[in-house]
Design a protein around this motif. Structure first.
Motif, PDB file in Angstrom:
ATOM      1  N   ASP A 178       0.819  -1.206   0.000  1.00  0.00           N
ATOM      2  CA  ASP A 178       0.000   0.000   0.000  1.00  0.00           C
ATOM      3  C   ASP A 178       0.861   1.269   0.000  1.00  0.00           C
ATOM      4  N   HIS A 179       0.498   2.201  -0.874  1.00  0.00           N
ATOM      5  CA  HIS A 179       1.308   3.410  -1.046  1.00  0.00           C
ATOM      6  C   HIS A 179       1.387   4.235   0.245  1.00  0.00           C
ATOM      7  N   ASN A 180       0.243   4.403   0.901  1.00  0.00           N
ATOM      8  CA  ASN A 180       0.240   5.186   2.134  1.00  0.00           C
ATOM      9  C   ASN A 180       1.052   4.511   3.234  1.00  0.00           C
ATOM     10  N   LEU A 181       0.991   3.182   3.276  1.00  0.00           N
ATOM     11  CA  LEU A 181       1.791   2.470   4.285  1.00  0.00           C
ATOM     12  C   LEU A 181       3.281   2.690   4.027  1.00  0.00           C
ATOM     13  N   SER A 183       4.532   5.364   2.695  1.00  0.00           N
ATOM     14  CA  SER A 183       4.781   6.721   3.184  1.00  0.00           C
ATOM     15  C   SER A 183       4.965   6.707   4.690  1.00  0.00           C
ATOM     16  N   LEU A 184       4.104   5.950   5.344  1.00  0.00           N
ATOM     17  CA  LEU A 184       4.150   5.874   6.803  1.00  0.00           C
ATOM     18  C   LEU A 184       5.490   5.322   7.278  1.00  0.00           C
ATOM     19  N   PHE A 185       5.949   4.265   6.622  1.00  0.00           N
ATOM     20  CA  PHE A 185       7.244   3.680   6.972  1.00  0.00           C
ATOM     21  C   PHE A 185       8.360   4.704   6.751  1.00  0.00           C
ATOM     22  N   ALA A 186       8.262   5.450   5.644  1.00  0.00           N
ATOM     23  CA  ALA A 186       9.279   6.468   5.359  1.00  0.00           C
ATOM     24  C   ALA A 186       9.261   7.542   6.451  1.00  0.00           C
ATOM     25  N   TYR A 198       8.723  -5.881   7.523  1.00  0.00           N
ATOM     26  CA  TYR A 198       7.426  -5.618   8.140  1.00  0.00           C
ATOM     27  C   TYR A 198       6.356  -5.184   7.158  1.00  0.00           C
ATOM     28  N   LEU A 199       6.742  -4.756   5.951  1.00  0.00           N
ATOM     29  CA  LEU A 199       5.726  -4.267   5.020  1.00  0.00           C
ATOM     30  C   LEU A 199       5.695  -5.066   3.712  1.00  0.00           C
ATOM     31  N   PRO A 202       5.184  -9.203   4.096  1.00  0.00           N
ATOM     32  CA  PRO A 202       3.795  -9.592   4.423  1.00  0.00           C
ATOM     33  C   PRO A 202       2.819  -9.243   3.309  1.00  0.00           C
ATOM     34  N   ALA A 203       3.016  -8.081   2.660  1.00  0.00           N
ATOM     35  CA  ALA A 203       2.106  -7.691   1.587  1.00  0.00           C
ATOM     36  C   ALA A 203       2.234  -8.654   0.401  1.00  0.00           C
TER      37      ALA A 203
END
Lengths: 293, 271
Positions: A178-181, A183-186, A198-199, A202-203
């Motif tokens: 997910d693009h927003n996720l 961004s969140l990680f960044a 972690y991203l 799993p995705a």
């Protein structure tokens, strides 16, 4: 999937008791129960009927057993030839699962490598495609010329057939986070490794498992095709070799018995892959969820 | 060293108390779209500021620039109070979608920001549960996002933003996808938390009514190119409750903000 999800499906957070439900709801529950039983009963009945039909067609048309054997005869051959067939089965299974293992680990590792660097992906993806689109039966003779060990040759052939779905599906999955996720990680300053762990992994899981399901069937096909090409008899021979050998001798019951073993192996691999997929995804992924409407 | 930086910082900034400021910020995308043009805005600590405007006015882009997710094409973003001893301005971002990881439990999702900082599950447990308490979801810690309603997912998203104890909360139309009842409830909860913790909130919305209800300052923006057309103070006292929502004061503010927004959009049509 269906059988597994019936047995392992999470119970929806709805009351199961029929108490206090209106007749429409009760009818719905009954329909659901009927579907649950029918789902495994119907295929079994159809399969049994077709075996009976096969037997009857042989008898009615007086087809000799060296052309089409009756099912009973195949079963007899399976039992009588079990010492030979079981060794062959074991050999084929070794190649199949060996290839599947290498394809899974290799496909996953390559996919991770590809998504870490665009340049690596650009450089090496065409090779993966070339390996995938060239029919294995055309490459196999070369492989058996250059590779001394028949076992290694078989493994390489089966691996070439099986690894591409894992690679391409996992690459797609790793890029589908997910693009927003992201961004969140960044935003939280995640390292490359953390983002992967972690991203992205799993995705990619549902995609990877989809690839694995295809690879499971393909590694068996690859192993059988390679055995046909290798054509070697002896200690390392598998089920395809048994079919070849039996065909030279017009031993039809044994050919059918070996074929039956290959089919059953394929079905079992399919079911096991589905079960693994279901167990890993059941808590969160849409594909493994049951919905009440 | 620290003191020197502090002095330098305070000399550089204009009005005291700005926690973050945009100075002549422009943003042009690679396709040539001018998202923001020469935007200057100072945000004071503790403010509840709404960026209000039609779609395409660059309010989300402004928020992403403040968050550091993207940089301005020209102009500067400054954190005047940032010092050498505290190089990281602590901010959190809430997206329009809940943006939860579907494979992780509610606990796992809220733990994420701490986990990325290397804090173990057991060490993070109390902080995570505290954040979940704040949004009233402590009993759902072990649930998966799919088991929650839209409003509950958004609460989890807010809990995740709060778990790092940020000073600045950036919210990009967080309640836009929710039904009105849920939205009103979350508006009230957000205001209560804001009053309790005193963060600076920068809230992007396209709802006049929501912005007036929540904020003490509304920056109205216009599109093509994205710019600020009005800066309106909403001086109604907090705590604001359902009574405020039906008061004439609220209606008056809504009317004037609406007019500001419409004049911005009319001006647009002549361009």
């Amino acid at each position: 999937m269906t059988v597994a999800s019936e047995q392992h499906g999470l119970e929806a957070p709805m009351p199961n008791a029929t108490v206090g439900l209106d007749p429409a709801e009760v009818a719905k529950l009954r329909a659901a129960r009927r579907e649950r039983v029918g789902r495994w009963l119907l295929p079994v009945v159809i399969l049994a009927l077709s075996v009976v039909l096969w037997d009857r067609v042989c008898v009615w048309n007086e087809i000799p057993h060296y052309i089409v054997p009756r099912p009973g005869l195949v079963l007899e051959a399976l039992i009588a030839d079990w010492p030979i067939l079981s060794v062959a089965l074991l050999n084929t299974l070794k190649i199949t699962f060996g290839a599947l293992f290498i394809a899974t680990v290799g496909g996953l590792a390559l996919a991770v490598l590809f998504t870490q660097s665009k340049w690596i992906e650009i450089s090496f993806f065409p090779f993966a495609v070339i390996l995938q689109v060239t029919p294995i039966i055309a490459i196999a003779p070369l492989i058996f010329i250059y590779v001394d060990s028949v076992q290694a040759g078989l493994l390489i052939c089966a691996w070439i057939v099986a690894f591409f779905p894992v690679l391409s599906n996992t690459t797609l999955g790793l890029n589908s986070a997910d693009h927003n996720l992201r961004s969140l990680f960044a935003l939280y300053g995640a390292t490359r490794w953390q983002t992967l762990r972690y991203l992205r992994l799993p995705a990619a899981m549902p995609y990877f498992l989809g690839g694995l399901r295809i690879a499971g069937g393909l590694s068996l096909i690859g192993a059988i095709v390679a055995e046909f090409v290798a054509g070697s008899a002896g200690s390392g021979s598998g089920l395809a070799n048994q079919i070849l050998e039996a065909s030279y001798r017009l031993n039809m019951p044994r050919m059918f018995a070996a074929l039956l073993l290959i089919s059953v192996t394929g079905i079992l691999i399919f079911l096991v892959m589905n079960l693994i997929s279901h167990l890993l995804l059941r808590s969160w992924h849409e594909s493994a969820l049951k919905r009440e409407h | 060293m620290i003191a020197k930086t502090l002095v330098k910082a305070s000399q550089d900034v204009g009005p005291q108390g700005d926690i973050v400021s945009l100075e002549g910020v422009s943003k042009t995308f690679s396709n040539g779209t001018v998202a923001l043009k020469d935007l200057s805005l100072g945000i004071r600590a503790g403010e509840f500021l709404s960026l209000l405007g039609p779609s395409g006015c660059g309010k989300s882009t402004a928020l992403r620039i403040i968050s550091g997710l993207t940089g301005p094409t020209s102009g500067r973003l400054r954190w005047p109070q940032e010092t050498a001893s505290q190089p990281e301005h602590e901010l959190s971002f809430v997206f329009q979608e809940p943006t939860l990881m579907p494979w992780a439990t509610v606990f796992g999702n809220v733990w994420l920001p701490l986990r990325l900082k290397g804090i173990s599950k057991s060490a993070a447990r109390d902080t995570v549960m505290e954040a979940l308490e704040m949004v009233g979801l402590a009993s759902f810690a072990q649930s998966y996002p799919r088991e929650l309603s839209g409003g509950m997912k958004m609460r989890v998203s807010i809990a995740r933003a709060l778990v790092t104890k940020p000073k600045v909360l950036l919210m990009d139309e967080p309640f836009a996808a929710l039904d009105e009842i849920t939205r009103f409830k979350l508006n009230n909860d957000l205001l209560a938390l804001w009053q309790r913790f005193g963060w600076t909130v920068i809230f992007v919305t396209h709802s006049v009514f929501e912005s007036v209800y929540l904020s003490n300052r509304i920056v109205v923006m216009a599109a093509r190119p994205g710019r600020i057309v009005n800066d309106i103070a909403i001086d109604a006292p907090y705590p604001r409750t359902e009574a405020f929502r039906t008061s004439t004061l609220y209606a008056d503010h809504c009317r004037s903000v609406s007019q500001a927004l419409h004049s911005a959009m009319d001006a647009n049509d002549h361009l």
